[in-house]
Structures are given as structure tokens and as C-alpha cells.
Write a protein that holds these residues in place. Structure first.
Motif, PDB file in Angstrom:
ATOM      1  N   ALA A 271      12.531 -33.263 -12.883  1.00 54.21           N
ATOM      2  CA  ALA A 271      12.944 -34.657 -12.090  1.00 54.21           C
ATOM      3  C   ALA A 271      13.793 -34.012 -11.036  1.00 54.21           C
ATOM      4  O   ALA A 271      13.597 -34.661 -10.067  1.00 54.21           O
ATOM      5  CB  ALA A 271      13.754 -35.430 -13.310  1.00 54.21           C
TER       6      ALA A 271
ATOM      7  N   ALA B 225      16.862 -36.940 -11.189  1.00 51.15           N
ATOM      8  CA  ALA B 225      15.837 -37.386 -10.067  1.00 51.15           C
ATOM      9  C   ALA B 225      16.418 -37.949  -9.157  1.00 51.15           C
ATOM     10  O   ALA B 225      16.207 -37.722  -7.769  1.00 51.15           O
ATOM     11  CB  ALA B 225      14.742 -38.106 -10.621  1.00 51.15           C
TER      12      ALA B 225
ATOM     13  N   GLY C 169      10.907 -38.299 -11.258  1.00 52.89           N
ATOM     14  CA  GLY C 169      11.580 -38.080 -12.551  1.00 52.89           C
ATOM     15  C   GLY C 169      10.505 -38.715 -13.585  1.00 52.89           C
ATOM     16  O   GLY C 169       9.410 -38.791 -13.587  1.00 52.89           O
TER      17      GLY C 169
END
Length: 456
Positions: free
Chosen positions: A305, A17, A283
Motif C-alpha cells: 500500500a 497508502a 492501497g
């Protein structure tokens, strides 16, 4: 004297992420300085962690690349954020370094869930931390010499670890409290196919079983076995807890950000936090909503994510209405031996439990044509449609190497709200060595419509 750094965008966390957010931010806002702070020099690919212990054979074989982020102009700083002052717009590292920021992105990930089982702190009990040093020590120092091991949790991670660890010659006992493996993700036939393949490979599968305690050796320090709630006992030398993870929201909680009841940082469709539009969360640490119902969704996936990272990165300095989070579809895929399996969206069982009226279609066919082509596998594709709108709401696939791409196609179709009629006329490319004679999605859709219309 306190060292102060300045950046436009500060990203806390360097997993999928955080890294994807950094790459996207650098691409969309090239005049802005982007700084990513993470605790380790080396970061591993989360989905590749089980394969470190078998297929890959080393932690260094599972390193996540950072070249695209650096090439885009991003910077990486190794350290841990100790605190964030929202009003003053600065963060402080554990070593005292202060970072002034204009936009803040929390990508702090998740931590393993450890149930309160007696004996969970014994020497020889491990969790799955996404940390290079921890995993490297586990591989090189802790697991060598272990002959028998129990894995707690029969979801995707437990299933993958059981297959990889048995490749090391370890006798693996996979323990799942549900009646079947992968019970939260698949309908029964897919779950049973995975369990059968694991048993054929030598994994001892125990379903409908709960670990009551992890027992110690006479020294009171090391693992001697696990005791099940049915009175059974398994003699093992180590235990791997793979029950799942929980969002790591400690920093967000200290900052006074709103947390959802499901545990993640509350965010809107642009990944913005409620208290401050200049603070984003992405995320595993961010709250998830289901694509279909907007209920809380607890699937913590690297693919999701990364998607959230892209959304935040695009919206940091101006909201882009088409670029919002539509909700989590949950697309999973894995492989045991030569058996690949995966799911996108809802299963028939989960859809009915939610309250949808559904109709389904199945197709079984070879993934090459003719079926005598070398490397051919049977593909079983099951699709789930909403009975009122005829929209595709889920599908599961069991097969060979083509499984993941069929699932990705299903994920696109779900996001585009394709109907059974749309998919029945889906145009696809065909080649004897690369594809099935009829695309599995088209074949399963045709069967679903045949059943729905009651035609012979």
C-alpha cells in the motif's frame, strides 16, 4: 450555509497508502496544496494491531505518525466523505462540508471479511477493524475476563493474534480449514515449524477444520462455543474472525468507477482509474496484479500500500515512466517467540501450481559466526528459480532477527530480475556478531546451481 474548502490534492483515507501518497505529493509537487481526510484523529499502524494485545500492551503504543506529512506542508481533516461529484470536482463530507479538488486519491482501505456462519453476530464475536476506538474498547473492555477464545483463520494475522493473546493468559484455539497453517504463503516445512512453535507455547492448533456454527449460551446472546464440521465442539467464551479482508470500494462504486472482478478499484500502472486520469486509487482498495503473471493478486499488505501511495504521489501532475507499479511481489515476515519467518515472491509449491518449471536451493547455517556467538540462530533459506531464465522468483526464510532483512534483499533481487548466476557472485559484508559466515542467499543459490548442474 455550506462551507466550501479548496485543495489541489484530496486524499480520502489516512492509512499507509494515503499517508505515503500525501508525503510524496507534498515532496514532488511542493506548490500544490495536499489535504488528507480520514475518520479518526488517531490512526494505528495496521501491522502492529496484533501486538496491541500482548507485546505493546496498549492502543496508544501503536499510533501511526503524521509528523512527516504535516512537516511537508500537508493538512489533515477529520471527517467522512459521503459523496464525490466527479464532474463538478468536489467531495461532500457527512457534515455537509464541501471540498473542491483538482486531483483525487482514493485510499479507502479494506473491511474485515465475515463469513456467513451461524452465530457470527453474537456478543463475543470480534473482527479486526483498523480503528483506534474499536481496538481500544476491545482491549480495555471486551477481552478482560475472557479465559478461552477461538481464532478463525490460520494466516499471518491469525497466527500473530494467537501468540499475542496467549500472552494475556487466554487459552487460544487457532482454527484453519486448510491442512496446515500459513498454507497460502509457505511451503510445508515452514508451516510445520510455525505450528510446532505455537503448540509448544500452548496454543491449541486445529488444522483441516471448518467452523460450522458459533453457538450461543442459554440467553441466546453470548458466545458459548464453536461447532466444527467434523462434529467436534470447542467450548470458548469469545471468537475472533481473522479470515481476511476485502477492498472497501463503496465510495468508488457510488462514483461509477470500474471495479475489477477481484474486487478492487481498477487502476493502471500509475494508479490512475480508468474513467478519469485525475482520479487515483492506492492501497487495499485498489486492484493488485501479480509481479510474475499479472493475474489478480489478493495480498493486501501495508508495504505494498505504501509503495502504491508513493507511485501515485509521484505521478499526480505528470506521468513518470520509470515510476510505475511493476506488480505485487508479496513480501511477508513475522515472528513467534524467537522464531522469525517470511516469504518473498513465489514458493516452490505456488510456482509449480502456476506452471513454472523451477529449480530450488536450500541452505541451513548459523546467522552469526562462529556459531558459539551469543544470540546465534539457525537460518533456513530456500530459493526458487525459473528453470528457463534462471531468474529468482521467490524465497522463504526461517530464522532469527536477520530474517526480515534477508527477505528484503530477496525482494530487491526479484524486482531487479537477478539470476542464479548473479546471486552466486553476490558481494556481501560480513561481521561475526552481525552476519552469517556465508550469506544465506549465496549459500542457497550455490546449492540450487549444484542441483541444477548435477555436480557432486
Amino acid at each position: 450555509m455550506t462551507t466550501t474548502l479548496e485543495t489541489d490534492v484530496l486524499i480520502v483515507g489516512g492509512g499507509p497508502a494515503g499517508m505515503m501518497c500525501g508525503i510524496t505529493a507534498a515532496q514532488f509537487w511542493p506548490s500544490r496544496r495536499v489535504l488528507l481526510v480520514r475518520p479518526e484523529e488517531q490512526a494505528v499502524v495496521p501491522c502492529g494491531i496484533p501486538y496491541i494485545f500482548g507485546t505493546l500492551g496498549g492502543t496508544d503504543e501503536d499510533l501511526a505518525g503524521r509528523a512527516p506529512f504535516l512537516a511537508a506542508g500537508g493538512r489533515i481533516l477529520i471527517g467522512r466523505i459521503a459523496s464525490v461529484n466527479r464532474d463538478a470536482r468536489h467531495a461532500t463530507l457527512e457534515d455537509g462540508t464541501r471540498i473542491a479538488w483538482n486531483r483525487l486519491v482514493l485510499a479507502t482501505g479494506s473491511t474485515p471479511f465475515v463469513p456467513p456462519i451461524d452465530g457470527h453476530a453474537l456478543d463475543g464475536v470480534f473482527q479486526i477493524h483498523k480503528q483506534y476506538d474499536y481496538l481500544d474498547e476491545l482491549l480495555s473492555e471486551r477481552l478482560p475476563g475472557v479465559a478461552t477464545l477461538a481464532i478463525l483463520g490460520g494466516g499471518f494475522i491469525g497466527v500473530e493474534f494467537s501468540d499475542e493473546l496467549r500472552k494475556r493468559g487466554i487459552e487460544v484455539h487457532l482454527i484453519e480449514q486448510r491442512p496446515r497453517l500459513l498454507g497460502a504463503s509457505f511451503d510445508a516445512d515452514a508451516s510445520e515449524a510455525v505450528a510446532a512453535r505455537l503448540r509448544a507455547l500452548g496454543v491449541k492448533v486445529h488444522t483441516g477444520a471448518t467452523v460450522a456454527a458459533i453457538e450461543a449460551q442459554a440467553d441466546g446472546v453470548r458466545v458459548a462455543g464453536v461447532r466444527l464440521d467434523n462434529g467436534g465442539r470447542l467450548s470458548v467464551e469469545a471468537v475472533l474472525i481473522a479470515i481476511g479482508t476485502r477492498p472497501d470500494t463503496r465510495l468508488a462504486g457510488d462514483m461509477g468507477l470500474t471495479l475489477s472482478r477481484s474486487g478492487g478499484i481498477w487502476v493502471d500502472g500509475f494508479q490512475q482509474c480508468r474513467e478519469d486520469p485525475q482520479i487515483f486509487a492506492v492501497g487495499d482498495c485498489a486492484h493488485k496484479q501479480d509481479f510474475f503473471t499479472r493475474h489478480a493478486n489478493h495480498a493486501l499488505l501495508a508495504s505494498q500500500a505504501a509503495a502504491e501511495g508513493r507511485i501515485a504521489g509521484m505521478n499526480l501532475y505528470g506521468l513518470k515512466l520509470p515510476r510505475t507499479n511493476a506488480g505485487t511481489i508479496a513480501v511477508y515476515a513475522s515472528q513467534i517467540d524467537e522464531l522469525a519467518f517470511g516469504v518473498a515472491g513465489l514458493t516452490e509449491h505456488s510456482a509449480r501450481d502456476i506452471g513454472f518449471e523451477v529449480f530450488t536451493g536450500d541452505a541451513r547455517l548459523p546467522d552469526h559466526h562462529p556459531a558459539t556467538m551469543p544470540g546465534t540462530h539457525e537460518v533456513h533459506c530456500r530459493l526458487v528459480f525459473d528453470a528457463n531464465s534462471e531468474r529468482l522468483i521467490g524465497g522463504q526464510v526461517i530464522g532469527g532477527p536477520t530474517t526480515a532483512e534477508i527477505l528484503n534483499t530477496l525482494a530487491v533481487a526479484i524486482q531487479l530480475r537477478a539470476t542464479a548466476t548473479d546471486l552466486a557472485s553476490f558481494q556481501f559484508g560480513s561481521h561475526p556478531r552481525l552476519t552469517a559466515p556465508v550469506h544465506p542467499i549465496v549459500a542457497a543459490t550455490g546449492e540450487a546451481l549444484r542441483r541444477r548442474l548435477g555436480t557432486a
